[in-house]
Design an enzyme around this catalytic site. Structure first.
Site, PDB file in Angstrom:
ATOM      1  N   HIS A  95      32.382  34.712  42.712  1.00  0.00           N
ATOM      2  CA  HIS A  95      33.123  34.443  41.473  1.00  0.00           C
ATOM      3  C   HIS A  95      33.870  35.711  41.075  1.00  0.00           C
ATOM      4  O   HIS A  95      33.353  36.828  41.241  1.00  0.00           O
ATOM      5  CB  HIS A  95      32.165  33.996  40.368  1.00  0.00           C
ATOM      6  CG  HIS A  95      32.881  33.429  39.186  1.00  0.00           C
ATOM      7  ND1 HIS A  95      33.532  34.229  38.269  1.00  0.00           N
ATOM      8  CD2 HIS A  95      33.098  32.149  38.802  1.00  0.00           C
ATOM      9  CE1 HIS A  95      34.108  33.442  37.355  1.00  0.00           C
ATOM     10  NE2 HIS A  95      33.870  32.175  37.663  1.00  0.00           N
ATOM     11  N   GLU A 163      40.128  29.492  41.962  1.00  0.00           N
ATOM     12  CA  GLU A 163      40.153  29.850  40.538  1.00  0.00           C
ATOM     13  C   GLU A 163      41.068  31.048  40.355  1.00  0.00           C
ATOM     14  O   GLU A 163      40.639  32.198  40.588  1.00  0.00           O
ATOM     15  CB  GLU A 163      38.752  30.286  40.064  1.00  0.00           C
ATOM     16  CG  GLU A 163      37.741  29.217  39.958  1.00  0.00           C
ATOM     17  CD  GLU A 163      36.676  29.578  38.922  1.00  0.00           C
ATOM     18  OE1 GLU A 163      36.460  28.757  38.025  1.00  0.00           O
ATOM     19  OE2 GLU A 163      36.085  30.654  38.986  1.00  0.00           O
TER      20      GLU A 163
END
Ligand code: 13P
Length: 237
Positions: A95, A163
């Site tokens: 992430h 993302e």
């Protein structure tokens, strides 16, 4: 094809707040799901996983990260063995917040992917460019993917969460056309690997409706904690 909806709760709730959410909000969210159309995976903090997985064992749980080694002197890390014991099915790796605040490299992310696959937990590989990297997006995504893909055999399912860093928590999202082009690029880079591609970054009902035909699901941050918004997103997929 079921849409995979992953709720990344980050570090937004205390233990008590998270348990209250699970007791009070989860039942109505759960009722919104169609088991033929959606797979909802909630990734709370590690501290909530034992509670969540034992009380709601019929649901699918994920972790936000894992250690890069199975066992040993790695203070603060959480082993994939513990995640496996808790029957966690998915784990986010790479992430952008881990890369940014904890200096995680592609090399480390690859080690985590290898360990998770060894223990039959799906890694969800997060990739994405920062705002100043938009002009070199292709090479950023290529590097993030190519350095981790060797962890996956041809039998493994690669779950990629695209993302864009500039979209996370900002309310900014790519246009539908830009996203379509980026997804094509990711598919090209994935080659023959079996894959699912999720989109993450400021997803609300409107984006879920707009992007749903192009993606296999969503990685949700802020809206995953607002049960009414989460239900609208589920119903839009
Ligand atoms: P937001 O939905 O809050 O933009 O967060 C996205 C994200 O980082 C999910 O992993």
């Amino acid at each position: 094809m079921k849409k995979l909806l992953i709720a990344n709760w980050k570090m937004q709730l205390s233990h008590e707040e998270a348990c209250t959410w699970l007791e009070k909000e989860l039942p109505s969210v759960h009722e919104t799901l169609s088991f033929t159309e959606h797979e909802l995976v909630i990734c709370p903090s590690f501290t909530e996983l034992p509670y969540a997985t034992s009380l709601f064992e019929h649901l699918v749980w994920g972790a936000q990260d894992c250690g890069a080694e199975e066992k040993g002197a790695y203070t603060g890390d959480v082993s994939v063995l513990s995640l496996k014991d808790l029957e966690v099915r998915y784990t986010l790796i790479g992430h952008s917040e881990r890369r940014r605040y904890h200096g995680e490299t592609n090399e480390l992310v690859r080690k985590k992917a290898t360990l998770l696959l060894k223990h039959h937990i799906h890694p969800v590989l997060c990739i994405g460019e920062a705002a100043d990297q938009i002009p070199i997006r292709r090479s950023i995504l290529q590097e993030q993917l190519e350095s981790v893909l060797p962890a996956f055999t041809s039998d493994d399912l690669c779950i990629i969460a695209y993302e864009p860093v500039w979209s996370i928590g900002s309310g900014k999202v790519p246009s539908q056309e830009d996203l379509r082009i980026i997804l094509e690029l990711i598919r090209e880079l994935l080659g023959d690997h079996k894959h699912l591609i999720l989109y993450g970054g400021s997803v609300q009902e409107a984006q879920a409706k707009l992007f749903s035909p192009f993606v296999d699901g969503f990685l949700l941050g802020t809206s995953s904690l607002k049960s009414e918004e989460l239900k609208k997103i589920i119903l839009s997929c």
